[in-house]
Design a protein around this motif. Structure first.
Motif, PDB file in Angstrom:
ATOM      1  N   CYS A  94       0.839  -1.214   0.000  1.00  0.00           N
ATOM      2  CA  CYS A  94       0.000   0.000   0.000  1.00  0.00           C
ATOM      3  C   CYS A  94       0.870   1.259   0.000  1.00  0.00           C
ATOM      4  CB  CYS A  94      -0.954   0.015   1.197  1.00  0.00           C
ATOM      5  SG  CYS A  94      -0.199   0.637   2.717  1.00  0.00           S
ATOM      6  N   CYS A  97       3.795   2.794   4.885  1.00  0.00           N
ATOM      7  CA  CYS A  97       4.923   2.721   5.818  1.00  0.00           C
ATOM      8  C   CYS A  97       6.256   2.943   5.122  1.00  0.00           C
ATOM      9  CB  CYS A  97       4.951   1.346   6.477  1.00  0.00           C
ATOM     10  SG  CYS A  97       5.471   0.031   5.331  1.00  0.00           S
ATOM     11  N   CYS A 129       4.756  -2.618   9.260  1.00  0.00           N
ATOM     12  CA  CYS A 129       4.139  -2.671   7.931  1.00  0.00           C
ATOM     13  C   CYS A 129       2.885  -3.527   8.038  1.00  0.00           C
ATOM     14  CB  CYS A 129       5.109  -3.270   6.922  1.00  0.00           C
ATOM     15  SG  CYS A 129       4.354  -3.425   5.282  1.00  0.00           S
ATOM     16  N   CYS A 131       1.006  -4.343   5.737  1.00  0.00           N
ATOM     17  CA  CYS A 131       0.901  -5.208   4.559  1.00  0.00           C
ATOM     18  C   CYS A 131       1.864  -6.386   4.628  1.00  0.00           C
ATOM     19  CB  CYS A 131       1.182  -4.420   3.291  1.00  0.00           C
ATOM     20  SG  CYS A 131       0.093  -3.020   3.053  1.00  0.00           S
TER      21      CYS A 131
HETATM   22  S1  FES Z   1       3.313  -1.308   2.473  1.00  0.00           S
HETATM   23 FE1  FES Z   1       1.349  -1.081   3.403  1.00  0.00          FE
HETATM   24  S2  FES Z   1       1.841  -0.604   5.465  1.00  0.00           S
HETATM   25 FE2  FES Z   1       3.718  -1.205   4.606  1.00  0.00          FE
END
Ligand code: FES
Ligand code: FES
Length: 154
Positions: A94, A97, A129, A131
């Motif tokens: 996404c 972070c 992170c 994700c």
């Molecule tokens: S790439 Fe989504 S929070 Fe780390």
């Protein structure tokens, strides 16, 4: 008036001394690459460099940076090995972070040019992170470690 440099450029800001550096960077200076996550030194999204060290700008009062050098994600050149490695390894998901991850990684490599997995995990574990890109982050840091910046202070 509080004076310091950001990405090598002198800045003077007229804000309350306890204002978090993160707000000054984003709102006074318009550098929105540095992200807000928790506001409580828990997630690392707001990581910038202060005199070359990775710090959390959400809990750093702007008064603490007077006379010092701040570097944000905008101050890391696109040709920096860490940014190139991030692209080569397709690290971000996404992306939220990732400025903090890159600032932590550049500070790590400046202090330890050939970190092993443990050193990478130690330096990076505080940057959360959601994700789960940690495997690619580690790979990208190893890749960048093989390639040092040519000149420049970063
Ligand atoms: S790439 Fe989504 S929070 Fe780390
Ligand atoms: S926003 Fe600063 S550590 Fe989470």
């Amino acid at each position: 008036m509080i004076e310091f440099t950001v990405n090598g450029k002198p800045q003077r800001v007229d804000v309350a001394p306890e204002t978090p550096l993160l707000w000054v960077i984003r709102e006074q200076l318009g550098l929105t690459g540095t992200k807000f996550g928790c506001g409580k030194a828990l997630c690392g999204a707001c990581t910038v460099h202060l005199d070359g060290r990775a710090i959390r700008s959400c809990v750093t009062p702007v008064s603490a940076v007077a006379g010092k050098a701040v570097v944000t994600i905008e101050g890391i050149p696109d040709s920096h090995p860490v940014k190139e490695a991030w692209i080569a390894e397709d690290v971000p998901q996404c992306g939220w972070c990732q400025p903090g991850q890159i600032m932590a990684a550049t500070a790590l490599l400046a202090a330890n040019p050939q970190p092993d997995d443990t050193a990478i995990d130690d330096a990076m574990s505080g940057i959360i992170c959601r994700c789960g890109t940690y495997q690619r982050i580690r790979k990208a840091i190893h890749r960048a470690a093989g390639k040092r910046p040519s000149g420049g202070a970063l």
